[in-house]
Design a protein around this motif. Structure first.
Motif, PDB file in Angstrom:
ATOM      1  N   TYR A  35       0.840  -1.186   0.000  1.00 33.46           N
ATOM      2  CA  TYR A  35       0.000   0.000   0.000  1.00 33.46           C
ATOM      3  C   TYR A  35       0.881   1.243   0.000  1.00 33.46           C
ATOM      4  O   TYR A  35       1.970   1.251   0.582  1.00 33.46           O
ATOM      5  N   GLY A  42      -5.422   7.998   3.355  1.00 37.29           N
ATOM      6  CA  GLY A  42      -5.398   6.623   3.803  1.00 37.29           C
ATOM      7  C   GLY A  42      -4.531   5.787   2.882  1.00 37.29           C
ATOM      8  O   GLY A  42      -4.200   6.204   1.771  1.00 37.29           O
ATOM      9  N   PRO A  43      -4.144   4.601   3.309  1.00 38.61           N
ATOM     10  CA  PRO A  43      -3.358   3.724   2.446  1.00 38.61           C
ATOM     11  C   PRO A  43      -4.122   3.374   1.162  1.00 38.61           C
ATOM     12  O   PRO A  43      -5.330   3.155   1.192  1.00 38.61           O
ATOM     13  N   PHE A  45      -4.166   0.736  -2.144  1.00 40.73           N
ATOM     14  CA  PHE A  45      -3.710  -0.581  -2.584  1.00 40.73           C
ATOM     15  C   PHE A  45      -2.887  -0.465  -3.861  1.00 40.73           C
ATOM     16  O   PHE A  45      -3.348   0.098  -4.864  1.00 40.73           O
ATOM     17  N   GLN A  48      -1.098  -7.110  -4.767  1.00 38.39           N
ATOM     18  CA  GLN A  48      -0.975  -8.213  -3.818  1.00 38.39           C
ATOM     19  C   GLN A  48      -0.306  -9.401  -4.505  1.00 38.39           C
ATOM     20  O   GLN A  48      -0.512  -9.639  -5.703  1.00 38.39           O
ATOM     21  N   ASN A  55      -1.816 -11.108  -7.510  1.00 36.44           N
ATOM     22  CA  ASN A  55      -3.195 -11.525  -7.252  1.00 36.44           C
ATOM     23  C   ASN A  55      -4.098 -10.308  -7.087  1.00 36.44           C
ATOM     24  O   ASN A  55      -4.885 -10.226  -6.173  1.00 36.44           O
ATOM     25  N   GLY A  98      -4.867 -16.079   0.661  1.00 39.13           N
ATOM     26  CA  GLY A  98      -5.157 -14.992  -0.262  1.00 39.13           C
ATOM     27  C   GLY A  98      -6.418 -14.239   0.092  1.00 39.13           C
ATOM     28  O   GLY A  98      -6.712 -13.205  -0.474  1.00 39.13           O
ATOM     29  N   GLY A 101      -8.060 -10.273   3.599  1.00 35.77           N
ATOM     30  CA  GLY A 101      -8.609  -8.955   3.868  1.00 35.77           C
ATOM     31  C   GLY A 101      -9.634  -8.936   4.960  1.00 35.77           C
ATOM     32  O   GLY A 101      -9.589  -8.104   5.857  1.00 35.77           O
ATOM     33  N   GLY A 104      -8.177  -9.203   8.471  1.00 34.89           N
ATOM     34  CA  GLY A 104      -7.257  -8.186   8.959  1.00 34.89           C
ATOM     35  C   GLY A 104      -5.815  -8.526   8.675  1.00 34.89           C
ATOM     36  O   GLY A 104      -5.280  -9.487   9.186  1.00 34.89           O
ATOM     37  N   TYR A 105      -5.193  -7.753   7.842  1.00 35.80           N
ATOM     38  CA  TYR A 105      -3.786  -7.956   7.541  1.00 35.80           C
ATOM     39  C   TYR A 105      -2.919  -7.493   8.698  1.00 35.80           C
ATOM     40  O   TYR A 105      -3.308  -6.649   9.492  1.00 35.80           O
TER      41      TYR A 105
ATOM     42  N   TYR B  32     -17.309  -6.611   3.599  1.00 40.22           N
ATOM     43  CA  TYR B  32     -16.750  -6.624   4.940  1.00 40.22           C
ATOM     44  C   TYR B  32     -16.041  -5.302   5.185  1.00 40.22           C
ATOM     45  O   TYR B  32     -15.590  -4.634   4.255  1.00 40.22           O
ATOM     46  N   LEU B  34     -13.492  -3.052   8.118  1.00 39.38           N
ATOM     47  CA  LEU B  34     -12.514  -3.190   9.184  1.00 39.38           C
ATOM     48  C   LEU B  34     -12.141  -1.821   9.732  1.00 39.38           C
ATOM     49  O   LEU B  34     -12.261  -0.804   9.039  1.00 39.38           O
ATOM     50  N   TYR B  36      -8.772  -0.011  11.603  1.00 37.79           N
ATOM     51  CA  TYR B  36      -7.371  -0.103  11.955  1.00 37.79           C
ATOM     52  C   TYR B  36      -7.008   1.105  12.794  1.00 37.79           C
ATOM     53  O   TYR B  36      -7.538   2.197  12.619  1.00 37.79           O
ATOM     54  N   PHE B  46      -4.700  -3.955  13.070  1.00 40.17           N
ATOM     55  CA  PHE B  46      -6.076  -4.385  12.937  1.00 40.17           C
ATOM     56  C   PHE B  46      -6.778  -4.331  14.293  1.00 40.17           C
ATOM     57  O   PHE B  46      -6.241  -4.796  15.300  1.00 40.17           O
ATOM     58  N   PHE B  89      -8.412   4.276  11.019  1.00 38.24           N
ATOM     59  CA  PHE B  89      -8.790   4.143   9.620  1.00 38.24           C
ATOM     60  C   PHE B  89      -9.931   3.145   9.480  1.00 38.24           C
ATOM     61  O   PHE B  89      -9.885   2.053  10.052  1.00 38.24           O
ATOM     62  N   GLU B  98      -8.885  -8.838  -3.007  1.00 35.68           N
ATOM     63  CA  GLU B  98      -8.141  -8.643  -1.768  1.00 35.68           C
ATOM     64  C   GLU B  98      -7.787  -7.193  -1.518  1.00 35.68           C
ATOM     65  O   GLU B  98      -7.136  -6.871  -0.552  1.00 35.68           O
ATOM     66  N   LYS B  99      -8.237  -6.327  -2.396  1.00 37.27           N
ATOM     67  CA  LYS B  99      -7.955  -4.904  -2.235  1.00 37.27           C
ATOM     68  C   LYS B  99      -8.806  -4.351  -1.101  1.00 37.27           C
ATOM     69  O   LYS B  99     -10.016  -4.559  -1.054  1.00 37.27           O
ATOM     70  N   LEU B 100      -8.174  -3.676  -0.171  1.00 37.81           N
ATOM     71  CA  LEU B 100      -8.882  -2.930   0.859  1.00 37.81           C
ATOM     72  C   LEU B 100      -8.900  -1.467   0.452  1.00 37.81           C
ATOM     73  O   LEU B 100      -7.889  -0.929   0.017  1.00 37.81           O
ATOM     74  N   PHE B 102      -9.376   2.236   1.904  1.00 36.47           N
ATOM     75  CA  PHE B 102      -9.274   2.932   3.181  1.00 36.47           C
ATOM     76  C   PHE B 102      -9.858   4.333   3.097  1.00 36.47           C
ATOM     77  O   PHE B 102      -9.801   4.988   2.044  1.00 36.47           O
ATOM     78  N   GLY B 103     -10.382   4.800   4.233  1.00 35.33           N
ATOM     79  CA  GLY B 103     -10.706   6.205   4.389  1.00 35.33           C
ATOM     80  C   GLY B 103      -9.444   6.988   4.728  1.00 35.33           C
ATOM     81  O   GLY B 103      -8.359   6.409   4.871  1.00 35.33           O
TER      82      GLY B 103
END
Lengths: 116, 112
Positions: A35, A42-43, A45, A48, A55, A98, A101, A104-105, B32, B34, B36, B46, B89, B98-100, B102-103
């Protein structure tokens, strides 16, 4: 259990140069994501890697590339650096095949890259 | 196009009181979410997550509420402690990707 470690912690590069950032995943993790976090944002992406294959990729140009090694460590390479590449680069790992997400990473502390 | 929004850059609360951090999203495909927490010079840690099939998830002092119709989620911290002072966050993800996303984060300060 070791966490995610990144190196170097800080780096200053000149515009047009190339840079390689490194990440060691948490023990037992097979997925790594990168990221970019610009100041005040924010971070975001970048991409991956899962089992050494890309991926998923975010909205970053091809001069951002990566590798994942058999020991699950990873590199982020950026060519032809631009001033806007100045940011904190975060590596994150997970172990859930994989699909980390939603679980929680685990993030590393990041590499602060400054391009001048 | 900012798909995850944290409209409050900062929040200040007294120790022992409730902290409520808010997050809005625009993509109804997220399934989903999350939260952080990030201290200076450290990576995000997390905290808690919630699936879109739930409306509440609790873990100790931390509770996340999800209102799908409003595309809004919130993190409640009760009671707040000075050690909770950090940037929080909100992030969202979608099954199969798998991309998150973020705010921009909310800086929480808990005053003793």
């Amino acid at each position: 259990e070791t966490g995610v470690t990144q190196s170097p912690t800080h780096l200053i590069k000149t515009r047009g140069q190339q840079v390689t950032l490194r990440c060691s995943s948490q023990s037992g993790h097979n997925t790594v994501s990168w990221y970019q976090q610009a100041l005040g944002q924010g971070p975001q992406f970048i991409f991956q890697y899962y089992r050494e294959e890309e991926n998923g990729r975010g909205n970053f140009p091809p001069r951002f590339s990566g590798l994942q090694f058999p020991n699950y460590s990873s590199e982020l390479n950026v060519n032809a650096l631009e001033l806007d590449d100045s940011a904190l680069y975060l590596c994150a790992s997970s172990s859930v095949g994989g699909s980390g997400g939603s679980y929680g990473y685990t993030f590393g502390s990041g590499t602060r890259l400054t391009v001048v | 196009d900012q798909q995850v929004k944290q409209n409050s850059p900062s929040l200040s609360v007294q120790e022992g009181r409730i902290s409520i951090l808010n997050c809005d999203y625009t993509n109804s495909m997220f399934d989903y979410f999350l939260w952080y927490k990030k201290y200076p010079a450290e990576g995000p840690t997390f905290l808690i997550s919630i699936s879109s099939i739930k409306d509440k998830n609790e873990d100790g002092r931390f509770t996340v509420f999800l209102n799908k119709s409003a595309k809004h989620l919130s993190l409640h911290i009760v009671p707040s402690q000075p050690g909770d002072s950090a940037v929080y966050f909100c992030a969202a993800g979608q099954g199969g990707s798998e991309k998150l996303v973020f705010g921009k984060g909310t800086k929480l300060t808990v005053n003793p």
